[in-house]
Design a protein around this motif. Sequence first.
Motif, PDB file in Angstrom:
ATOM      1  N   LEU A  59      24.685  42.227  68.105  1.00 14.72           N
ATOM      2  CA  LEU A  59      25.454  41.791  69.273  1.00 14.72           C
ATOM      3  C   LEU A  59      26.082  40.420  69.054  1.00 14.72           C
ATOM      4  O   LEU A  59      27.214  40.189  69.474  1.00 14.72           O
ATOM      5  CB  LEU A  59      24.563  41.760  70.511  1.00 14.72           C
ATOM      6  N   SER A  60      25.341  39.515  68.421  1.00 16.16           N
ATOM      7  CA  SER A  60      25.878  38.189  68.112  1.00 16.16           C
ATOM      8  C   SER A  60      25.124  37.609  66.932  1.00 16.16           C
ATOM      9  O   SER A  60      24.020  38.054  66.597  1.00 16.16           O
ATOM     10  CB  SER A  60      25.792  37.256  69.334  1.00 16.16           C
ATOM     11  N   GLY A  61      25.736  36.617  66.296  1.00  5.64           N
ATOM     12  CA  GLY A  61      25.180  36.081  65.060  1.00  5.64           C
ATOM     13  C   GLY A  61      25.435  37.050  63.921  1.00  5.64           C
ATOM     14  O   GLY A  61      26.208  38.006  64.052  1.00  5.64           O
ATOM     15  N   HIS A  62      24.809  36.778  62.808  1.00  2.00           N
ATOM     16  CA  HIS A  62      24.931  37.645  61.631  1.00  2.00           C
ATOM     17  C   HIS A  62      23.538  37.973  61.119  1.00  2.00           C
ATOM     18  O   HIS A  62      22.632  37.145  61.194  1.00  2.00           O
ATOM     19  CB  HIS A  62      25.756  36.969  60.533  1.00  2.00           C
ATOM     20  N   ALA A  63      23.381  39.169  60.582  1.00  2.00           N
ATOM     21  CA  ALA A  63      22.097  39.629  60.069  1.00  2.00           C
ATOM     22  C   ALA A  63      22.119  39.657  58.548  1.00  2.00           C
ATOM     23  O   ALA A  63      23.107  40.075  57.946  1.00  2.00           O
ATOM     24  CB  ALA A  63      21.794  41.028  60.591  1.00  2.00           C
ATOM     25  N   ARG A  64      21.023  39.211  57.964  1.00  2.00           N
ATOM     26  CA  ARG A  64      20.777  39.423  56.533  1.00  2.00           C
ATOM     27  C   ARG A  64      19.805  40.596  56.475  1.00  2.00           C
ATOM     28  O   ARG A  64      18.717  40.544  57.059  1.00  2.00           O
ATOM     29  CB  ARG A  64      20.159  38.190  55.888  1.00  2.00           C
ATOM     30  N   VAL A  65      20.210  41.652  55.803  1.00  2.00           N
ATOM     31  CA  VAL A  65      19.439  42.885  55.767  1.00  2.00           C
ATOM     32  C   VAL A  65      19.028  43.169  54.330  1.00  2.00           C
ATOM     33  O   VAL A  65      19.880  43.252  53.451  1.00  2.00           O
ATOM     34  CB  VAL A  65      20.280  44.079  56.297  1.00  2.00           C
ATOM     35  N   GLN A  66      17.737  43.288  54.108  1.00  2.00           N
ATOM     36  CA  GLN A  66      17.222  43.738  52.819  1.00  2.00           C
ATOM     37  C   GLN A  66      16.773  45.172  53.029  1.00  2.00           C
ATOM     38  O   GLN A  66      15.918  45.449  53.859  1.00  2.00           O
ATOM     39  CB  GLN A  66      16.065  42.852  52.374  1.00  2.00           C
ATOM     40  N   LEU A  67      17.409  46.076  52.309  1.00  2.00           N
ATOM     41  CA  LEU A  67      17.161  47.498  52.517  1.00  2.00           C
ATOM     42  C   LEU A  67      17.078  48.189  51.161  1.00  2.00           C
ATOM     43  O   LEU A  67      18.057  48.169  50.393  1.00  2.00           O
ATOM     44  CB  LEU A  67      18.289  48.097  53.362  1.00  2.00           C
ATOM     45  N   ALA A  68      15.918  48.725  50.839  1.00  2.00           N
ATOM     46  CA  ALA A  68      15.699  49.458  49.589  1.00  2.00           C
ATOM     47  C   ALA A  68      16.101  48.633  48.366  1.00  2.00           C
ATOM     48  O   ALA A  68      16.713  49.137  47.438  1.00  2.00           O
ATOM     49  CB  ALA A  68      16.438  50.784  49.607  1.00  2.00           C
ATOM     50  N   ALA A  75      27.608  41.964  60.833  1.00  2.00           N
ATOM     51  CA  ALA A  75      28.278  41.106  61.811  1.00  2.00           C
ATOM     52  C   ALA A  75      28.252  41.780  63.187  1.00  2.00           C
ATOM     53  O   ALA A  75      27.912  42.964  63.304  1.00  2.00           O
ATOM     54  CB  ALA A  75      29.722  40.875  61.357  1.00  2.00           C
ATOM     55  N   PRO A  76      28.639  41.038  64.225  1.00  2.00           N
ATOM     56  CA  PRO A  76      28.670  41.643  65.567  1.00  2.00           C
ATOM     57  C   PRO A  76      29.464  42.944  65.581  1.00  2.00           C
ATOM     58  O   PRO A  76      30.546  43.041  65.002  1.00  2.00           O
ATOM     59  CB  PRO A  76      29.332  40.566  66.420  1.00  2.00           C
ATOM     60  N   GLY A  77      28.867  43.950  66.217  1.00  2.00           N
ATOM     61  CA  GLY A  77      29.468  45.279  66.290  1.00  2.00           C
ATOM     62  C   GLY A  77      29.008  46.218  65.197  1.00  2.00           C
ATOM     63  O   GLY A  77      29.163  47.432  65.314  1.00  2.00           O
ATOM     64  N   ASP A  78      28.427  45.670  64.125  1.00  2.00           N
ATOM     65  CA  ASP A  78      27.936  46.513  63.036  1.00  2.00           C
ATOM     66  C   ASP A  78      26.618  47.177  63.425  1.00  2.00           C
ATOM     67  O   ASP A  78      25.805  46.594  64.147  1.00  2.00           O
ATOM     68  CB  ASP A  78      27.694  45.693  61.762  1.00  2.00           C
ATOM     69  N   ASP A  96      23.505  30.434  63.446  1.00  2.00           N
ATOM     70  CA  ASP A  96      23.306  30.938  64.807  1.00  2.00           C
ATOM     71  C   ASP A  96      22.187  31.968  64.856  1.00  2.00           C
ATOM     72  O   ASP A  96      21.946  32.685  63.881  1.00  2.00           O
ATOM     73  CB  ASP A  96      24.599  31.579  65.332  1.00  2.00           C
ATOM     74  N   PRO A  97      21.520  32.087  66.005  1.00  2.00           N
ATOM     75  CA  PRO A  97      20.519  33.150  66.138  1.00  2.00           C
ATOM     76  C   PRO A  97      21.172  34.527  66.017  1.00  2.00           C
ATOM     77  O   PRO A  97      22.349  34.708  66.342  1.00  2.00           O
ATOM     78  CB  PRO A  97      19.976  32.961  67.555  1.00  2.00           C
ATOM     79  N   LEU A  98      20.394  35.464  65.527  1.00  2.00           N
ATOM     80  CA  LEU A  98      20.807  36.867  65.470  1.00  2.00           C
ATOM     81  C   LEU A  98      20.325  37.537  66.746  1.00  2.00           C
ATOM     82  O   LEU A  98      19.154  37.400  67.115  1.00  2.00           O
ATOM     83  CB  LEU A  98      20.174  37.546  64.257  1.00  2.00           C
ATOM     84  N   ARG A  99      21.207  38.242  67.444  1.00  4.77           N
ATOM     85  CA  ARG A  99      20.827  39.058  68.596  1.00  4.77           C
ATOM     86  C   ARG A  99      21.244  40.485  68.295  1.00  4.77           C
ATOM     87  O   ARG A  99      22.389  40.745  67.918  1.00  4.77           O
ATOM     88  CB  ARG A  99      21.517  38.577  69.869  1.00  4.77           C
ATOM     89  N   ALA A 100      20.287  41.407  68.440  1.00  4.58           N
ATOM     90  CA  ALA A 100      20.577  42.809  68.144  1.00  4.58           C
ATOM     91  C   ALA A 100      19.854  43.707  69.138  1.00  4.58           C
ATOM     92  O   ALA A 100      18.779  43.367  69.644  1.00  4.58           O
ATOM     93  CB  ALA A 100      20.148  43.155  66.719  1.00  4.58           C
ATOM     94  N   LEU A 101      20.464  44.840  69.398  1.00  2.00           N
ATOM     95  CA  LEU A 101      19.864  45.892  70.203  1.00  2.00           C
ATOM     96  C   LEU A 101      19.239  46.893  69.242  1.00  2.00           C
ATOM     97  O   LEU A 101      19.874  47.279  68.247  1.00  2.00           O
ATOM     98  CB  LEU A 101      20.943  46.567  71.051  1.00  2.00           C
TER      99      LEU A 101
END
Length: 124
Positions: A59-68, A75-78, A96-101
């Motif tokens: 929803l806001s901020g950016h996420a660093r994702v470690q996957l497999a 980014a927002p909307g992803d 910035d903080p990461l906010r996700a649903l």
Amino acid sequence: MAVLTSPIAPTHDIGGARFTSLATPSLGSTDTSVWMVEIDPGTPANPHELTREEVFVVLSGHARVQLAGHEHEAAPGDAIVVPPNTPFALSAAGADPLRALCCFPVGGQARLADGAAFTPPWAV
């Protein structure tokens, strides 16, 4: 119950990450748990696997994702789709903080590196 009112404050705080349960079995859902997560910058990721697919929408901020074993940024909307039984970690990228649903099937569990499985308390 068709409409679940959002809590005015996070329901779980684990130091640098806050979870707000929105729809869970204890609140009235039967098949899907939904919550909001907010992760502060600099909060270390907690590597784990899931027994069921989990979906995050940034929803806001950016996420660093470690996957497999691969690192991605969202980014927002992803949407981030985490398959079951796949090593995974999530953290805030940037200042910035990461906010996700988050959406996770009822009955799904997380599994830590030592193999211990548990149901996230914000999903029950």
